[in-house]
Design a protein around this motif. Sequence first.
Motif, PDB file in Angstrom:
ATOM      1  N   GLN A  84     -13.243  12.623 -15.430  1.00  0.00           N
ATOM      2  CA  GLN A  84     -12.852  13.831 -14.701  1.00  0.00           C
ATOM      3  C   GLN A  84     -11.434  13.704 -14.144  1.00  0.00           C
ATOM      4  O   GLN A  84     -10.610  14.615 -14.281  1.00  0.00           O
ATOM      5  CB  GLN A  84     -13.830  14.095 -13.564  1.00  0.00           C
ATOM      6  CG  GLN A  84     -13.515  15.355 -12.767  1.00  0.00           C
ATOM      7  CD  GLN A  84     -14.427  15.503 -11.567  1.00  0.00           C
ATOM      8  OE1 GLN A  84     -14.563  14.588 -10.752  1.00  0.00           O
ATOM      9  NE2 GLN A  84     -15.089  16.649 -11.467  1.00  0.00           N
ATOM     10  N   SER A 105     -16.628  14.948 -17.239  1.00  0.00           N
ATOM     11  CA  SER A 105     -17.160  15.782 -16.164  1.00  0.00           C
ATOM     12  C   SER A 105     -17.289  15.048 -14.836  1.00  0.00           C
ATOM     13  O   SER A 105     -17.582  15.669 -13.811  1.00  0.00           O
ATOM     14  CB  SER A 105     -18.528  16.342 -16.570  1.00  0.00           C
ATOM     15  OG  SER A 105     -19.459  15.299 -16.794  1.00  0.00           O
ATOM     16  N   SER A 113     -19.024  16.339 -22.367  1.00  0.00           N
ATOM     17  CA  SER A 113     -20.055  15.531 -21.720  1.00  0.00           C
ATOM     18  C   SER A 113     -21.402  16.165 -22.021  1.00  0.00           C
ATOM     19  O   SER A 113     -21.478  17.214 -22.660  1.00  0.00           O
ATOM     20  CB  SER A 113     -19.840  15.431 -20.201  1.00  0.00           C
ATOM     21  OG  SER A 113     -20.345  16.560 -19.534  1.00  0.00           O
ATOM     22  N   GLY A 117     -19.346  19.674 -16.112  1.00  0.00           N
ATOM     23  CA  GLY A 117     -18.203  19.923 -16.982  1.00  0.00           C
ATOM     24  C   GLY A 117     -17.528  21.242 -16.697  1.00  0.00           C
ATOM     25  O   GLY A 117     -16.292  21.326 -16.618  1.00  0.00           O
ATOM     26  N   PHE A 148     -14.785  23.382 -21.759  1.00  0.00           N
ATOM     27  CA  PHE A 148     -15.869  22.411 -21.790  1.00  0.00           C
ATOM     28  C   PHE A 148     -16.664  22.583 -23.073  1.00  0.00           C
ATOM     29  O   PHE A 148     -16.986  23.703 -23.474  1.00  0.00           O
ATOM     30  CB  PHE A 148     -16.807  22.589 -20.589  1.00  0.00           C
ATOM     31  CG  PHE A 148     -18.037  21.721 -20.676  1.00  0.00           C
ATOM     32  CD1 PHE A 148     -17.955  20.359 -20.441  1.00  0.00           C
ATOM     33  CD2 PHE A 148     -19.262  22.261 -21.037  1.00  0.00           C
ATOM     34  CE1 PHE A 148     -19.070  19.546 -20.552  1.00  0.00           C
ATOM     35  CE2 PHE A 148     -20.393  21.459 -21.142  1.00  0.00           C
ATOM     36  CZ  PHE A 148     -20.294  20.092 -20.895  1.00  0.00           C
TER      37      PHE A 148
END
Length: 252
Positions: A20, A15, A37, A43, A59
């Motif tokens: 990321q 995230s 995460s 996220g 996510f």
Amino acid sequence: MNELKDKVALVTGGSTGIGQATAIAFAQAGAKVAIASRTPAAGEKTVSQIKAAGGDAVFIKTDVTQASEVEALVDKTVSIYGRLDCAFNNAGIEGKLGAIVDETEDNWHSVIDANMKSVWLSMKYEIAHMLKNGGGAIVNNASVVGLIAMPNVATYTASKHGVVGLTKAAALECARAGIRVNAVAPAVIHTPMLDRFVGGSQEAIAAFGDRHPIGRVGRPEEIAAAVLWLTSNAASFVTGHTLAVDGGYTVQ
């Protein structure tokens, strides 16, 4: 990286920062990405960025220090996308600075759990699914202090040396099964973790940059590029290796 098209990639700590950037890079290369995460807002924001650019991502809130949650993460990824081809085990924390004599058990356990136990747990469940697929590629996020040492970060250094060791052992166990396991060892990278570490001081970041022969700190995207190469067929004969992506730091 065309061979990553329609592959399924899992990124822990995806995230923010290096995670990321790597999740986005996987998606740009055509992979379907599961992002894990402990921070849903960040996220989901990363997932939205990927989808807005035409990618496919999901996510999954996960505490990577807990076996049941890591097992559920991998199972859910496979349930959603049907398989698991690549993983970047990136989640980790910096912990508190200080001399060994001032180290606390709480800091020791939190850093070791977040940085090393999480990599063991992630590989434990990722490899089980990759064995069913007939292969895969895993990259673990170590650090230059997994290769060398620095004062006042003994626990962090120990955790990252542990990641390098886990990577080597897993690579040997999985080599004949078609699963490659490698690690990246970044030097100082400009991420939110670095900003926290220096209190947002641009002067401190510049000073860190001066310690690298290349003359600057790294960018998350530069680590992401190394991770994608290690998971691609271009690195098909590479396993058990820890790739220093460090602007020359470790050759001084």
